[in-house]
Every structure is written in C-alpha cells, then in structure tokens.
Design an enzyme around this catalytic site. Structure first.
Site, short mmCIF file in Angstrom:
data_model
loop_
_atom_site.label_atom_id
_atom_site.label_comp_id
_atom_site.label_asym_id
_atom_site.label_seq_id
_atom_site.Cartn_x
_atom_site.Cartn_y
_atom_site.Cartn_z
N TRP A 199 0.67 -1.24 0.08
CA TRP A 199 -0.04 0.06 -0.12
C TRP A 199 0.94 1.26 -0.02
O TRP A 199 1.83 1.28 0.85
CB TRP A 199 -1.07 -0.07 1.39
CG TRP A 199 -1.87 1.33 1.37
CD1 TRP A 199 -2.68 1.60 0.77
CD2 TRP A 199 -1.20 2.41 2.09
NE1 TRP A 199 -3.06 3.18 1.07
CE2 TRP A 199 -2.33 3.46 2.06
CE3 TRP A 199 -0.15 2.62 3.02
CZ2 TRP A 199 -2.11 4.63 2.65
CZ3 TRP A 199 -0.22 3.92 3.64
CH2 TRP A 199 -0.95 4.92 3.56
N ASP A 366 -15.46 12.67 -2.17
CA ASP A 366 -14.99 11.61 -1.94
C ASP A 366 -15.71 11.00 -0.42
O ASP A 366 -16.90 11.34 -0.33
CB ASP A 366 -13.42 11.74 -1.51
CG ASP A 366 -12.60 10.50 -1.58
OD1 ASP A 366 -12.61 9.53 -0.66
OD2 ASP A 366 -11.95 10.07 -2.79
N ASP A 478 -14.18 2.51 -5.03
CA ASP A 478 -12.89 2.19 -4.13
C ASP A 478 -13.29 0.76 -3.73
O ASP A 478 -14.40 0.23 -3.74
CB ASP A 478 -12.91 3.28 -2.87
CG ASP A 478 -11.57 3.55 -2.48
OD1 ASP A 478 -10.64 2.59 -2.55
OD2 ASP A 478 -11.46 4.39 -1.68
N MET A 479 -12.24 0.24 -3.00
CA MET A 479 -12.02 -1.01 -2.44
C MET A 479 -11.13 -1.34 -1.56
O MET A 479 -10.05 -1.40 -2.00
CB MET A 479 -12.03 -2.01 -3.64
CG MET A 479 -12.30 -3.47 -3.21
SD MET A 479 -11.06 -4.75 -2.89
CE MET A 479 -11.62 -6.13 -2.94
N CYS A 526 -10.13 2.22 -7.89
CA CYS A 526 -9.24 2.37 -6.74
C CYS A 526 -9.48 1.16 -6.09
O CYS A 526 -10.46 0.71 -5.83
CB CYS A 526 -9.76 3.77 -6.33
SG CYS A 526 -8.77 4.36 -4.67
N ASP A 548 -2.34 5.97 -2.98
CA ASP A 548 -2.85 6.73 -1.93
C ASP A 548 -1.70 7.51 -1.54
O ASP A 548 -1.78 8.52 -0.86
CB ASP A 548 -3.25 5.86 -0.73
CG ASP A 548 -4.60 5.59 -0.87
OD1 ASP A 548 -5.34 6.02 -1.88
OD2 ASP A 548 -5.27 4.82 -0.07
C1 DGJ Z 1 -8.92 4.94 -0.11
C2 DGJ Z 1 -8.54 5.88 -1.43
O1 DGJ Z 1 -7.61 5.16 -2.20
C3 DGJ Z 1 -8.61 7.38 -1.08
O2 DGJ Z 1 -8.32 8.05 -1.96
C4 DGJ Z 1 -9.85 7.78 -0.35
O3 DGJ Z 1 -10.69 7.55 -1.40
C5 DGJ Z 1 -10.21 6.82 0.84
N1 DGJ Z 1 -10.06 5.40 0.56
C6 DGJ Z 1 -11.54 6.92 1.44
O4 DGJ Z 1 -11.93 6.14 2.76
#
Ligand code: DGJ
Length: 728
Positions: A199, A366, A478-479, A526, A548
């Site tokens: 990550w 977001d 997202d995930m 994402c 991130d």
């Molecule tokens: C992980 C994403 O990569 C971030 O950019 C953001 O959207 C957060 N999640 C939000 O929980």
C-alpha cells in the site's frame, strides 16, 4: 497471420513484429517451437532432439525411450504422466485421480477475436484486425476438452492467450488449476522483471536472475493487489529501455492470480500465468464450460520502452471503452486530503468555487457523504445521503457545483459493508464469512458476498437510486480491504472453491451493467490507490487512482513503475499539501505539479490554505496542462532516467508525428560536486530540427545521440524542470 502446414503439422502465427510457432508432436502432444522476431517461413529447425534422458518417463510408448514429455517444450503440459514441471491443468476426475493427458484433436481459425463471456478482454473494432487460432485438445480417457485460444493482431506485437475447458463426460470434474497460458523457452538465459509493492508503494520494479526451481509471484488477496501486479517480463541480460529482447505478460483479471517462472534441470524456462490455483476448485458438470481470463503477451526486440508503448497503445485503443476512450481527461479536485470526513454542503461548494477559480474542471466528493459516515467505522452499505451533511439533499449540492460550470463526481465503495450499518443489521449473512468461525475485519469493514445475485441487486438498486436523482459525471469505485474467510452461505460446500472467482465474476457483471446504464459517467477505479490497477478493471473503468501516496518523490517511482505496463491516460495523480500526508515530506509546488501532470492531473488539498502566489501559479500550471494534456495522456511515452537507479528521474511525451514533445526532469536531492548529467532525448525525428523553448535549436539526432548537458549544481532538494520541444 495464421498458417497451418498440414504436412509438418505446424501452426505459424506471424505479423511484422513477431512469429509464434507451435506444432503437433508425436502422439498428438502440442509442442512449443518458437516465439520471437518474425521469421519468414518455419521449416523445422527447432524440432526438439530425440534423446534418451535417464529418469524421464516414456509415455505413451514405453518402447520409444527417445520421447518423453519430461523435457519437451509444450503449450499445455499435463499433470501426472511424465512431465514433472508445473502443469497447465490439474483436474480431479470422478474416480479421484488427478492425471490428465490432453492431445491434439482439431483446430479452427476464426476471424477477429471472440469475446469471453463474463470476462474482460482486449477487443477488435474491425474483424480484420486480428485472427484467432483455436486448438482443440482432448483427454480421451475422461472426455474433457481444452480449447486453447491464440489471438494475434495484424498491426501490434501482441498475442493473447486463454483456455476454455469443456466437460463432455457425464461425470463432473473438479478443476484445481487451469492457467491461461503456459509457455516454454529453450536456450534463453533470461532475467525477469516483476512489479511488486505494498500500500502506498505500488509497482516497484524488481529485476532479478532466474534461479533453478520455481519462482511463484502471486496474489491470494482476492484482488490483483498492491503487493504483486499481474505482470511479469522475461528479458535478455543486456536488455534495457531502448534495446534487447523482452517478453511481457499481463493477466486481464482483477482477482487472486499467479505467475510461475520455472527453470528446469536443462535450463529450460517454463512460464505460466492465470487465476490463483491454491484458492480454486471449480466443479464442471457435463457439457459445462469454464473460461480462463486472457493473458496479453507483448514481444519487443527494442527494449522495455517499446514493450510499454505496445501495451499503452493496446490498452488505450482496444481495452478501454466508453466515451472517454482516447479522450482527454478532466483536471479534477478531490476533497479527501482537504477535508477527510469533516465536511458539509457549504464547505464542499466553497471548495468547488475555489477549485473552479484555479481552472479545475471536475469536483469529486470522496468518502463520507452517506449514512452516518463521520469516520471509517460505519455506514458502508448504506448508500443514502447523509441528512446531517447535506440537509437539502446531495442533488442540490451537485447542482450548485454544476452551476459553476464544473462537473460533479462521487465516491462509492460498493463491495464493502460496515458492521455499524443498516445493511448489516438487516443482512449479516451477506458478508463473506464461515458460519460459526470468527471473522477478520480490516479497516473496520467486511466484504460483501458479490458472488450472490441478491447482494449485488441490493447495492445496484441503492446506487441507481442515487445516480438517477443526482447529476453525476464521475464515479470513483474504491475497495479498501482484501478478502478473508472466503465462503458463501449462498452455495453448498462442494462449490466453496469457486467463490473467489465467482466474486470477481459478480463484480464484472455489476460493472458491465453499470457502465451500460450510465454511459456518460467517467469511472475511476481504486483500491486504496493502485491495489487493483489491472487490465481487468480498465475494461470497465478508464482510469485508476495510482496510489494513496501523493508525495511527489514517492510518486516518481510509483508512476515510473506503473508506466511499464499501463498508459499515462489511466494514471490518476494529484497535487497535494506539503508537508505530505503520507510521508511528511516538504516539497515545492513546482515538483508536485510536474509529477502530477505526468498523468491525469488532479488536486486534493485544502485550497484555502494556499497563498495568492500559489493560487496564481496553480492556475498557470493548469493552463499549461490543458495545452499539453493530449500529448501527455496519449503521446508516445519514453522513460529517460530511472528513479530506482539513482537521484534523477526523467521521462518524455512525444506526439504521433514527432512534432511536439514535453520532457520532465527531476533531481531528487541536491548533492554538492555532482557529476555532469547528460539528458538523452528519445522518440524524436533524427533528421528534423527542434526548438527547445527558452533554450535553443538542435537537431533530433543531436538531442538523442549527443544529449543535452545539464548543470548539476542545484541548491535545493526536489528540483524539477520541463523542456518543451517543437519541430521546426
Ligand atoms: C482510499 C482511497 O484510495 C482514498 O483516495 C480515499 O478515497 C479513501 N479510500 C477514502 O476512504
């Protein structure tokens, strides 16, 4: 593109970039003969010598000690009858045996490239662009057939491979392993490259020797993962960016996967790629079919740069779909690092107004707009608008933003559920879990069982309700956790080995429906950044949040590594605050801009903290980006200096007719008494004259072969600059 020599029983797939040759050996064994630079017509120079190797089983003809599958280069090696290397398939038959023996039965040449039902794949626009060879193998003992698909594009150095298994037996089988591609190389002293990471540290390029034995690169996380991108390459010892042979392999799949590189006792190298086998057990009943995802294979005889450009073209032109295909991507503002969960409608609109003044085109709301989501412990699964944050409804906020002549986008994490949510209260059984066994949480959340239709339908209805009532131009999907305790209470025990893959199939079915219903929405995938940066997701969503980690210096490596396979048009990259929220590093705004605009430019920082000068600077940078973004997002990409190797990174973008180019150059740390650095440009027309803005005129050949000498004396860390070139 595909020739079959009936007499010699040889298939030759060929275009002007490569040849791929396979043949039907004694006893119908499908052998691999050659893959590499194009050859005119194959006459048989690579017939594998007949040798009596001790301890090699002689099957099927015990009298013929010169023939064994133990060493033969093959296309679909079996388990349990003489080849002790990794097999392409392991199936358990009804009698409990696991041996199979697939032999050649027939072939078919198909115009174009057939779709794979339920799975993403590269495609053709016109049938004439590609041809597909389908080879039918059969295990006559069990009546199971394996159909091997090879698709070759006429004008690309790309070969796609996949397998379809059909059970023609009344008795069911269980598939324990089925790779998309298995390929044997003889006499090649390769090294290998992988893209591993973590990550916030995605796509680390690691180049290594290939030792005897097995290298297994994989993800068991239920996603393609930050840890191991589904890509690897084999390359000659002297191969670099601009010269030498490379074979790149990329799996079009978003779930757990594996890549196997095996060097045997005779230095022969077998490579395989496919779905992760350790989590896989698929029951195939009479007349049922199972399709693997496809592997994209790229051959380059001109180094890694050419391999990457081949992937980039293919993915931009024949993987990404929808209205944003080959279209410039908007500059976006994302409120995540500006506000995290702490916002309401007025704060959001204020940010949008400030963003608009800077020339930003799309506002993305977001995480945190739904349920009671004021932190990451709650509300995933409850996709209705927070009354507290948006008392007048989200639609009103979206309209206010749209009134500013900005597009409006929104974040979802549809595959996830919080324990504290209405959805969990009503349907705890919808989570992937094993009844009675404790369940792991990660980021305080569980994973919804996307293999189940009723679960997908609930999320679908919730999403549609929002999307049908609010003007939305963009979705970030997202995930944020990986899959554990993978088990579905929706199916019986014998089918539990299918759930990993069924989850991915469920996800793909959902995404296909979503993009069909909302064709005008720009989708960005994402998974905590680049945790699912793979060609499978790109088939549905035309861009990805690369990491991130928004720190410009970390991003040099992350984006450089990602560019090995994935096009610049797919890479989201944002200017964020200094000190950076992930690394605490304090970098100047210029380098943050230069790094972020080497992809799909965006911003995520508190705009009210910017000074007047910074705002003016950002506005000018946005003008610059808008002027050059087509070139940056879709131009030919050349990596010039590798940040994994030292203190400097550089890359450049050249347009298709080599008239315009932009070069970005980064010096990470200021070091006293540094050696002279020479910047060798690439991709220019060697016979043309170029003007480098504010610097002077040079010929293309001078810039590429003599290079531009740069003054090494910089007084501060994190320096960067751009060179703008125009052909005269
Ligand atoms: C992980 C994403 O990569 C971030 O950019 C953001 O959207 C957060 N999640 C939000 O929980």
């Amino acid at each position: 593109m595909i020739e079959f020599d009936e007499k010699k029983k040889i298939f030759h797939l060929k275009n002007s970039y490569f040849s791929y040759v396979l043949g039907i050996e004694d006893f119908g064994v499908l052998a691999h003969l050659y893959y590499g630079k194009p050859i005119d017509s194959y006459r048989g120079a690579r017939k594998y010598p007949r040798i009596d190797r001790s301890f090699s089983p002689n099957f099927p003809d015990a009298e013929n000690r010169l023939f064994s599958r133990d060493t033969l280069p093959q296309e679909f090696p079996n388990y349990g009858c003489g080849d002790f290397r990794e097999s392409a398939i392991v199936i358990e038959h009804n009698d409990g045996s696991v041996v199979s023996d697939f032999r050649y039965k027939d072939y078919k040449i198909i115009n174009g490239k057939p779709k794979i039902p339920g799975l993403p794949s590269t495609y053709t626009v016109e049938e004439a662009e590609a041809k597909t060879l389908k080879i039918i193998l059969e295990d006559s003992f069990s009546l199971v057939q394996a159909h091997l698909y090879y698709s070759i594009y006429k004008d690309r150095s790309v070969l796609n491979r996949r397998v379809e298994l059909i059970n023609k037996n009344v008795a069911p089988i269980s598939i324990k392993k089925l790779v998309s591609m298995s390929l044997d190389f003889v006499g090649k002293d390769f090294e290998m490259i992988q893209l591993n990471g973590a990550w916030a540290r995605e796509c680390v390029i690691e180049r290594s020797k290939i030792f005897k034995g097995i290298h297994r690169l994989d993800s068991k996380r239920g996603t393609s993962s930050h840890q191991q991108n589904p890509f690897f390459a084999l390359l000659g010892k002297n191969t670099d960016e601009t010269q030498g042979e490379v074979y790149g392999f990329n799996l079009v799949y978003s779930g757990s996967h594996e890549m196997i590189i095996e060097k045997d006792q005779y230095n022969q190298i077998r490579v395989q790629q496919g779905i992760q086998s350790s989590q896989f057990n698929w029951i195939l009943k009479e007349n049922e079919k199972f399709s693997t995802p496809e592997v994209v294979m790229v051959y380059s005889s001109d180094g890694l740069g050419e391999m990457s450009r081949t992937f980039h073209h293919l993915y931009n032109e024949r993987l990404v779909r929808g209205i944003y295909k080959e279209k410039v991507r908007p500059i976006l503002f994302n409120n995540w690092e500006a506000t995290y969960f702490d916002f309401n409608d007025d704060k959001i609109v204020l940010l949008a107004e400030q963003a608009k003044q800077l020339g930003i085109e799309l506002f993305v709301l977001d995480d945190g707009w739904f349920g009671k989501r004021n932190n990451d412990r709650t509300s995933l699964g409850d996709w209705y608008v927070s009354q507290q944050k948006f008392p007048e409804g989200l639609c009103e906020t979206a309209k206010r933003i749209r009134k500013l002549k900005m597009k409006f986008g929104i974040w979802f994490e549809p595959e996830m559920i919080s324990e504290k949510s209405d959805l969990y209260r009503d349907h705890p059984e919808w989570v992937l879990h094993i009844p009675g066994r404790p369940l792991s949480k990660s980021r305080n959340q569980y994973v919804l069982d996307f293999s189940r239709k009723e679960v997908r339908e609930n999320i679908w209805e919730q999403m549609c309700q929002l999307l049908d009532s609010t003007p939305v131009d963009y979705i970030k999907w997202d995930m944020n956790r990986h899959l554990t305790e993978v088990y579905s209470v929706g199916v019986s025990s014998i089918h539990q080995g299918e759930i990993h893959h069924r989850y991915v199939l469920g996800l793909y079915e959902f995404l296909e429906k979503l993009i069909a219903r909302y064709p005008n929405i720009l989708f960005e995938s994402c998974s905590g950044g680049g945790g699912r940066f793979d060609p499978g997701m790109l088939f549905y969503m035309s861009q990805v949040w690369t990491s991130d980690n928004t720190d410009a210096i970390s991003r040099l490596k992350i984006q450089y590594g990602t560019s090995l396979v994935y096009p610049i048009s797919t890479m989201g990259s944002h200017v964020s605050a200094a000190p950076n929220h992930q690394t605490s590093r304090n970098t100047n705004l210029q380098i943050r801009e230069n790094v972020a605009m080497s992809g799909n430019l965006g911003y995520e920082l508190d705009l009210k903290k910017l000074t007047k000068e910074e705002k003016k600077f950002i506005e000018e940078e946005n003008h610059f980006y808008i002027k050059y973004r087509k070139l940056i997002q879709y131009g030919e990409f050349y990596r010039l200096k590798n940040p994994f190797e030292g203190n400097i990174a550089a890359w450049m973008f050249v347009d298709k007719n080599r008239k315009n180019a932009v070069v970005f150059y980064f010096k990470i740390l200021a070091e006293p008494s540094d050696p002279i650095d020479i910047l060798y440009f690439d991709g220019l027309d060697e016979n043309a004259e170029y003007e480098i803005e504010d610097i002077g005129r040079y010929s293309g050949s001078e810039l590429m072969y003599a290079g531009l000498m740069l003054n090494p004396e910089v007084k501060e860390d994190y320096q960067s600059c751009r060179f703008i070139l125009r052909k005269l």
